[in-house]
Design a protein around this motif. Structure first.
Motif, PDB file in Angstrom:
ATOM      1  N   UNK A  28       0.796  -1.151  -0.086  1.00 56.05           N
ATOM      2  CA  UNK A  28       0.041  -0.113  -0.127  1.00 56.05           C
ATOM      3  C   UNK A  28       1.039   1.217  -0.050  1.00 56.05           C
ATOM      4  N   UNK A  29       0.697   2.182  -0.734  1.00 57.28           N
ATOM      5  CA  UNK A  29       1.320   3.559  -0.849  1.00 57.28           C
ATOM      6  C   UNK A  29       0.652   4.579  -0.215  1.00 57.28           C
ATOM      7  N   UNK A  30       1.494   5.332   0.564  1.00 57.68           N
ATOM      8  CA  UNK A  30       0.943   6.474   1.344  1.00 57.68           C
ATOM      9  C   UNK A  30       1.167   7.506   0.572  1.00 57.68           C
ATOM     10  N   UNK A  31       0.682   8.673   0.914  1.00 53.98           N
ATOM     11  CA  UNK A  31       0.928   9.839   0.570  1.00 53.98           C
ATOM     12  C   UNK A  31       1.632  10.833   1.725  1.00 53.98           C
ATOM     13  N   UNK A  32       1.271  10.594   3.064  1.00 56.38           N
ATOM     14  CA  UNK A  32       1.802  11.068   3.927  1.00 56.38           C
ATOM     15  C   UNK A  32       2.099  10.313   5.120  1.00 56.38           C
ATOM     16  N   UNK A  33       3.035  10.741   6.173  1.00 52.68           N
ATOM     17  CA  UNK A  33       3.246   9.817   6.940  1.00 52.68           C
ATOM     18  C   UNK A  33       2.105   9.337   7.839  1.00 52.68           C
ATOM     19  N   UNK A  34       1.114  10.324   7.944  1.00 56.65           N
ATOM     20  CA  UNK A  34      -0.142  10.432   8.970  1.00 56.65           C
ATOM     21  C   UNK A  34      -0.894   9.193   8.153  1.00 56.65           C
ATOM     22  N   UNK A  35      -1.120   9.269   6.824  1.00 54.83           N
ATOM     23  CA  UNK A  35      -1.936   8.459   6.183  1.00 54.83           C
ATOM     24  C   UNK A  35      -1.240   6.977   6.275  1.00 54.83           C
ATOM     25  N   UNK A  36      -0.170   6.980   6.130  1.00 54.23           N
ATOM     26  CA  UNK A  36       0.706   5.642   6.225  1.00 54.23           C
ATOM     27  C   UNK A  36       0.460   4.795   7.670  1.00 54.23           C
ATOM     28  N   UNK A  37       0.313   5.646   8.654  1.00 48.94           N
ATOM     29  CA  UNK A  37       0.279   5.155  10.166  1.00 48.94           C
ATOM     30  C   UNK A  37      -1.267   4.699  10.109  1.00 48.94           C
ATOM     31  N   UNK A  38      -2.234   5.413   9.449  1.00 50.78           N
ATOM     32  CA  UNK A  38      -3.663   5.140   9.684  1.00 50.78           C
ATOM     33  C   UNK A  38      -3.920   3.738   8.869  1.00 50.78           C
ATOM     34  N   UNK A  39      -3.321   3.723   7.593  1.00 48.30           N
ATOM     35  CA  UNK A  39      -3.624   2.484   6.863  1.00 48.30           C
ATOM     36  C   UNK A  39      -2.998   1.198   7.523  1.00 48.30           C
ATOM     37  N   UNK A  40      -1.724   1.390   8.173  1.00 42.88           N
ATOM     38  CA  UNK A  40      -1.088   0.271   8.912  1.00 42.88           C
ATOM     39  C   UNK A  40      -1.770  -0.001  10.121  1.00 42.88           C
ATOM     40  N   UNK A  41      -2.411   0.906  10.912  1.00 42.22           N
ATOM     41  CA  UNK A  41      -3.087   0.500  12.101  1.00 42.22           C
ATOM     42  C   UNK A  41      -4.697  -0.297  11.612  1.00 42.22           C
ATOM     43  N   UNK A  42      -5.233   0.239  10.601  1.00 44.15           N
ATOM     44  CA  UNK A  42      -6.428  -0.378  10.188  1.00 44.15           C
ATOM     45  C   UNK A  42      -6.269  -1.645   9.672  1.00 44.15           C
ATOM     46  N   UNK A  43      -5.036  -2.002   8.684  1.00 43.45           N
ATOM     47  CA  UNK A  43      -5.045  -3.330   8.428  1.00 43.45           C
ATOM     48  C   UNK A  43      -4.591  -4.076   9.630  1.00 43.45           C
ATOM     49  N   UNK A  44      -3.907  -3.694  10.543  1.00 40.63           N
ATOM     50  CA  UNK A  44      -3.332  -4.417  11.744  1.00 40.63           C
ATOM     51  C   UNK A  44      -4.869  -4.839  12.508  1.00 40.63           C
ATOM     52  N   UNK A  45      -5.626  -4.010  12.646  1.00 39.66           N
ATOM     53  CA  UNK A  45      -6.748  -4.254  13.456  1.00 39.66           C
ATOM     54  C   UNK A  45      -7.784  -5.334  12.672  1.00 39.66           C
TER      55      UNK A  45
END
Length: 64
Positions: A28-45
């Motif tokens: 998954x490619x993110x545009x910002x660090x905030x978006x990257x963290x959010x995507x990672x946390x949601x996938x982990x959940x």
């Protein structure tokens, strides 16, 4: 039952658009660090995985 490291990696979330996508692991490619963290946390959940910061602009979600 044989488990390799690729069987434990659920996803890679990165800011690096030059990272080559894998045929077996979703990238998954993110545009910002905030978006990257959010995507990672949601996938982990969703997958009951753990997020690990590789400190190179990429996170990896794994199941231990």
């Amino acid at each position: 039952m044989d488990f390799g490291i690729k069987d434990s990696i659920i996803a890679i979330i990165t800011l690096d658009r030059n990272m080559v996508s894998s045929s077996t692991i979703p990238v998954f490619y993110a545009n910002t660090e905030e978006q990257q963290e959010r995507i990672a946390l949601l996938i982990a959940k969703i997958t009951m995985g753990m997020v690990h910061d590789l400190e190179n602009g990429s996170y990896v979600v794994v199941r231990h």
